[in-house]
Design an enzyme around this catalytic site. Structure first.
Site, PDB file in Angstrom:
ATOM      1  CB  ALA A 192      19.248  30.224  40.799  1.00  0.00           C
ATOM      2  CG  HIS A 227      14.949  31.991  42.906  1.00  0.00           C
ATOM      3  ND1 HIS A 227      13.658  32.086  42.458  1.00  0.00           N
ATOM      4  CD2 HIS A 227      15.577  31.150  42.030  1.00  0.00           C
ATOM      5  CE1 HIS A 227      13.511  31.354  41.361  1.00  0.00           C
ATOM      6  NE2 HIS A 227      14.667  30.781  41.084  1.00  0.00           N
ATOM      7  CG  ASN A 247      10.878  29.996  38.219  1.00  0.00           C
ATOM      8  OD1 ASN A 247       9.817  30.406  37.763  1.00  0.00           O
ATOM      9  ND2 ASN A 247      12.049  30.454  37.816  1.00  0.00           N
ATOM     10  CG  ASN A 262      10.704  23.093  39.394  1.00  0.00           C
ATOM     11  OD1 ASN A 262      11.095  22.129  38.740  1.00  0.00           O
ATOM     12  ND2 ASN A 262      11.453  24.168  39.602  1.00  0.00           N
ATOM     13  CE1 TYR A 319      14.166  24.844  41.299  1.00  0.00           C
ATOM     14  CE2 TYR A 319      13.849  27.075  40.491  1.00  0.00           C
ATOM     15  CZ  TYR A 319      14.206  25.757  40.269  1.00  0.00           C
ATOM     16  OH  TYR A 319      14.604  25.353  39.018  1.00  0.00           O
ATOM     17  NE  ARG A 365       4.945  37.127  28.035  1.00  0.00           N
ATOM     18  CZ  ARG A 365       4.986  38.330  27.505  1.00  0.00           C
ATOM     19  NH1 ARG A 365       3.962  38.781  26.813  1.00  0.00           N
ATOM     20  NH2 ARG A 365       6.060  39.093  27.660  1.00  0.00           N
ATOM     21  CB  THR A 400      20.062  27.596  35.880  1.00  0.00           C
ATOM     22  OG1 THR A 400      19.545  28.095  37.106  1.00  0.00           O
ATOM     23  CG2 THR A 400      20.792  26.284  36.133  1.00  0.00           C
ATOM     24  NE  ARG A 436      13.580  32.008  25.879  1.00  0.00           N
ATOM     25  CZ  ARG A 436      12.307  31.742  25.590  1.00  0.00           C
ATOM     26  NH1 ARG A 436      11.989  30.564  25.064  1.00  0.00           N
ATOM     27  NH2 ARG A 436      11.362  32.627  25.819  1.00  0.00           N
TER      28      ARG A 436
END
Length: 362
Positions: free
Chosen positions: A55, A174, A177, A234, A179, A266, A24, A322
């Site tokens: 996403a 998805h 996480n 979340n 959602y 992790r 994102t 990243r």
């Protein structure tokens, strides 16, 4: 086998096993149309074996952050088409991640649709970015009715068709996480008493039904799914995650999906921190043997740990986040053992070309 060995994920033939994770970046317009730099950003990273897009919300109500892209309108499709064309022109492959945030949202982000929705009316802990980029307490969401769940499935099917029209090579569902689909899976957030709540089988029902609905659009060999067992991002949790995800992963086998994408717990903060949890469970070790297809792992990997996961048979490919933000030519840098650009965390979300398209290639 190593990161540079070609691999086939379903109907997707990849030149290497270095995938770009869904990231994102919050640089779309208010109308959910990907920004003008998006095509350049993704094309710069086309040497990935596969790009998984950021996403992308399947409907206005699926939006949970300012400036995230959608795939439900014709203008969004047209903008995404410039992205896929640019990636394909560089020889790359890209799939779209289909997203609905559920309760991780705020009514200011979808004023016409009202409160966020969820399996149950349980307020998340923490704060949310509103449409004005200010922080506010999460609202208590509205529990979806059975009729609305039917519409939700139709929204996923529409989004899958739209992704095809936009020129993607496939889609990733998805379900991670914290959602919406993860909210249905886990019992902290799903306290329903109907066919979509209670038992593990009932809580897995929606994810499986959505896969059944979108596979006819794409074919199973171009549909993947992302899960985050033991994740806490979340405000998500389950009383028995091992049993839950073992049941779900076993149930996925009948679909012959392109891949199963697992986030290692992790990296529980999903991009919010550089700290890894040293003693977290290893989902690759726990669940790899349950899945008969190809497995992608993500979550804090570097080149050495990625090579080890592939050599040990825990994964068929590794998704990097990243590192791909800061190194558009990450596969070449890995191959040459070249130095990596450091990433600049303050530029991850929102903004312009700084920290987006201005990282140098070798």
């Amino acid at each position: 086998m190593n990161l540079f060995t070609p691999v086939t994920l379903g109907l997707l033939s990849l030149e290497n096993r270095i995938l770009m994770a869904p990231l994102t970046r919050m640089r779309a317009g208010d109308d959910g149309v990907p920004g003008p730099l998006a095509a350049e950003y993704y094309a710069q990273r086309a040497s990935a074996g596969l790009i998984i897009s950021e996403a992308t919300q399947i409907s206005p109500l699926g939006k949970g952050y300012p400036a995230t892209p959608g795939i439900y309108s014709d203008s969004q499709v047209a903008a995404w088409r410039t992205v896929t064309d640019a990636v394909h022109a560089r020889g790359g492959k890209i799939v779209l991640q289909l997203w609905h945030v559920g309760r991780i949202s705020h009514s200011s982000l979808h004023p016409d649709e009202g409160l966020p929705v969820a399996p149950s009316a349980i307020q998340p802990a923490g704060k949310v970015y509103t449409a004005s980029w200010s922080l506010a307490e999460y609202e208590t969401p509205r529990a979806l009715t059975l009729e609305e769940i039917g519409q939700l499935k139709a929204d996923y099917v529409h989004a899958a068709h739209q992704a095809k029209a936009a020129g993607f090579d496939g889609v990733e569902l998805h379900a991670a996480n914290g959602y919406l689909l993860d909210q249905f899976l886990q019992d902290r957030t799903n306290q329903r008493t109907d066919a979509y709540g209670g038992s593990i089988a009932n809580r897995c029902k929606l994810v499986l039904e959505i896969l059944e609905a979108i596979i006819p659009v794409w074919g199973s060999g171009r549909v993947g799914i992302r899960l985050s067992p033991y994740g806490t991002f979340n405000d998500i949790a389950d009383s028995d995650p091992k049993a839950l995800f073992a049941h779900l992963i076993n149930a996925l086998n009948r679909f012959n999906l392109s891949y199963l994408h697992l986030i290692e717990p992790r990296a529980t903060t999903a991009g919010g921190s550089d700290q890894l949890v040293a003693d977290a469970p290893r989902t690759g070790q726990m669940f790899r043997s349950l899945f008969t297809g190809k497995v992608v792992l993500a979550g804090g990997f570097d080149q050495a740990s990625a090579e080890k996961a592939i050599a040990d048979g825990e994964a068929d490919a590794i998704a990097f986040g990243r590192l791909f933000i800061a190194n558009p030519d990450l596969p070449k840098r890995f191959e040459l053992k070249a130095p990596l650009n450091p990433y600049q965390r303050p530029t991850f979300y929102g903004g312009n070309e700084k920290g987006y398209t201005d990282y140098p290639a070798l």
